[in-house]
Design a protein around this motif. Structure first.
Motif, short mmCIF file in Angstrom:
data_model
loop_
_atom_site.label_atom_id
_atom_site.label_comp_id
_atom_site.label_asym_id
_atom_site.label_seq_id
_atom_site.Cartn_x
_atom_site.Cartn_y
_atom_site.Cartn_z
N ILE A 18 0.84 -1.20 0.00
CA ILE A 18 0.00 0.00 0.00
C ILE A 18 0.87 1.26 0.00
CG2 ILE A 18 -1.62 1.38 1.39
CD1 ILE A 18 -3.02 -1.26 2.13
N ARG A 19 1.93 1.24 0.80
CA ARG A 19 2.83 2.41 0.83
C ARG A 19 3.43 2.68 -0.55
NH1 ARG A 19 6.18 3.63 6.18
NH2 ARG A 19 7.89 3.74 4.69
N ALA A 20 3.88 1.62 -1.20
CA ALA A 20 4.51 1.77 -2.52
C ALA A 20 3.50 2.24 -3.57
CB ALA A 20 5.15 0.45 -2.96
N ALA A 21 2.31 1.64 -3.57
CA ALA A 21 1.29 1.99 -4.56
C ALA A 21 0.79 3.43 -4.36
CB ALA A 21 0.12 1.02 -4.48
N ALA A 22 0.64 3.83 -3.10
CA ALA A 22 0.17 5.19 -2.81
C ALA A 22 1.18 6.20 -3.34
CB ALA A 22 -0.02 5.37 -1.31
N LYS A 23 2.44 5.94 -3.09
CA LYS A 23 3.52 6.83 -3.56
C LYS A 23 3.49 6.90 -5.09
CE LYS A 23 6.02 8.64 -1.36
NZ LYS A 23 7.11 9.21 -0.64
N ALA A 24 3.36 5.73 -5.74
CA ALA A 24 3.34 5.69 -7.21
C ALA A 24 2.16 6.46 -7.79
CB ALA A 24 3.31 4.23 -7.67
N ASN A 25 1.06 6.51 -7.03
CA ASN A 25 -0.14 7.20 -7.51
C ASN A 25 -0.22 8.67 -7.06
OD1 ASN A 25 -1.77 5.27 -9.11
ND2 ASN A 25 -1.65 4.04 -7.26
N GLY A 26 0.85 9.17 -6.44
CA GLY A 26 0.89 10.60 -6.16
C GLY A 26 0.67 11.03 -4.72
N ALA A 27 0.62 10.06 -3.78
CA ALA A 27 0.48 10.45 -2.37
C ALA A 27 1.75 11.13 -1.87
CB ALA A 27 0.18 9.22 -1.51
N PHE A 28 1.61 12.06 -0.94
CA PHE A 28 2.78 12.67 -0.30
C PHE A 28 3.45 11.67 0.65
CE2 PHE A 28 0.39 16.93 -0.62
CZ PHE A 28 1.02 17.27 -1.80
N GLY A 29 2.63 10.85 1.31
CA GLY A 29 3.18 9.88 2.25
C GLY A 29 2.09 9.04 2.87
N THR A 30 2.50 7.91 3.45
CA THR A 30 1.56 6.94 4.02
C THR A 30 2.12 6.44 5.34
OG1 THR A 30 0.92 6.26 1.79
CG2 THR A 30 0.33 4.76 3.57
#
Length: 302
Positions: A238-250
């Motif tokens: 989830i951390r990796a996918a969120a980052k790849a989709n533009g999240a600032f952080g998880t």
């Protein structure tokens, strides 16, 4: 007091990574109580986010309400309370802190205690044991807090958090106590210095509303996430996918098992769609910071 009134309390996320037991954020996910006085106590859950079967004397809301009444030497009158909650139990979204804050507010109203905001911060944090979720439910917005040995809470409170948040709720419960048991008893000094520097940078970035930088520091925790990660379904993915989709952080939400991302509001819709496609097992909720904290409404019901 009108015969029926409503108490609304935001749920919360705690820690945001390295802000361990200190940083909280009120979320626009609510516990709502509709309260009226009647001859005997009755607590009714309107959804599945409450205990199925319970003895009144063991229900957290009643326990807290009674405790506060006793503490102030008041007789607690019998109430009928309908509870509607958007906070899943034992998932890291502050469901117990919200009930504690609601119980304190209930007694404050029915016993006319006239509690100050500081009283509410102290009482709720003392009962919870740390001030992160409790202060966020009392005040809303972002809270950075410390509680001294006497249970007095000092909080810096920031509103107008101009970002969006996405929570990923897995279909498993994780009791905070279980999640605490995996944490080391002590850290060495160099490790602690780095852990503390990351927490300082997270707090400073949030206060400066530099959410991109805050997102970076959300992912640098050394106090708890490295030890809890193995208890959390799809933590790395989830951390990796969120980052790849533009999240600032998880980061973990509280002790987990829910994760939370901070994202730019502009990408919210596409981001959620992408994450829902990748993680169909999780309930994925887009939310924002709550701005108000605990609210009491005597007029037209919300």
């Amino acid at each position: 007091m009108s015969n029926m009134w409503q108490i609304s309390v935001p749920g919360s996320t705690a820690n945001l990574g390295p802000g361990f037991d200190s940083i909280g954020l009120g979320l626009s996910l609510y516990l709502k109580l509709t309260v009226s006085l009647q001859d005997k106590w009755e607590i009714i859950h309107l959804d599945d986010n409450g205990p199925k079967e319970f003895e009144l004397e063991e229900h957290l809301l009643y326990v807290i309400a009674k405790k506060i009444a006793d503490q102030y030497g008041k007789q607690l009158p019998a109430c009928r309370v309908e509870m509607a909650s958007e906070l899943p139990l034992a998932r890291g979204l502050g469901s117990s802190a919200a009930v504690i804050v609601a119980g304190i507010e209930l007694t404050n109203q029915v016993c006319a205690l006239g509690l100050t905001v500081q009283d509410k911060l102290n009482l709720s944090s003392q009962i919870e044991g740390h001030p992160d979720n409790a202060t966020a439910s009392v005040l809303g917005g972002l809270t950075i807090s410390s509680m001294d040995a006497n249970g007095v809470v000092d909080t810096l409170h920031v509103n107008d958090i101009d970002a969006s948040f996405v929570v990923y709720v897995p279909d498993v419960e994780l009791k905070t106590s279980e999640s605490r048991s995996v944490l080391p008893e002590q850290f060495d000094r160099a490790y602690s210095v780095l852990a503390s520097a990351n927490a300082n940078m997270l707090a400073a970035s949030l206060m400066a509303r530099d959410f991109e930088r805050a997102g970076h520091y959300m992912e640098t925790d050394l106090f708890h996430e490295p030890f809890r990660a193995k208890l959390i379904p799809q933590y790395k993915e989830i951390r990796a996918a969120a980052k790849a989709n533009g999240a600032f952080g998880t980061a973990l939400s509280g002790a987990g098992p829910t994760l939370i991302s901070i994202i730019p509001t502009a990408i919210a819709k596409n981001f959620v769609n992408a994450m829902e496609n990748q993680f169909p097992e999780h309930q994925i909720i887009l939310t924002k910071a709550d701005e108000y904290g605990v609210q009491v409404n005597f007029g037209r019901l919300l």
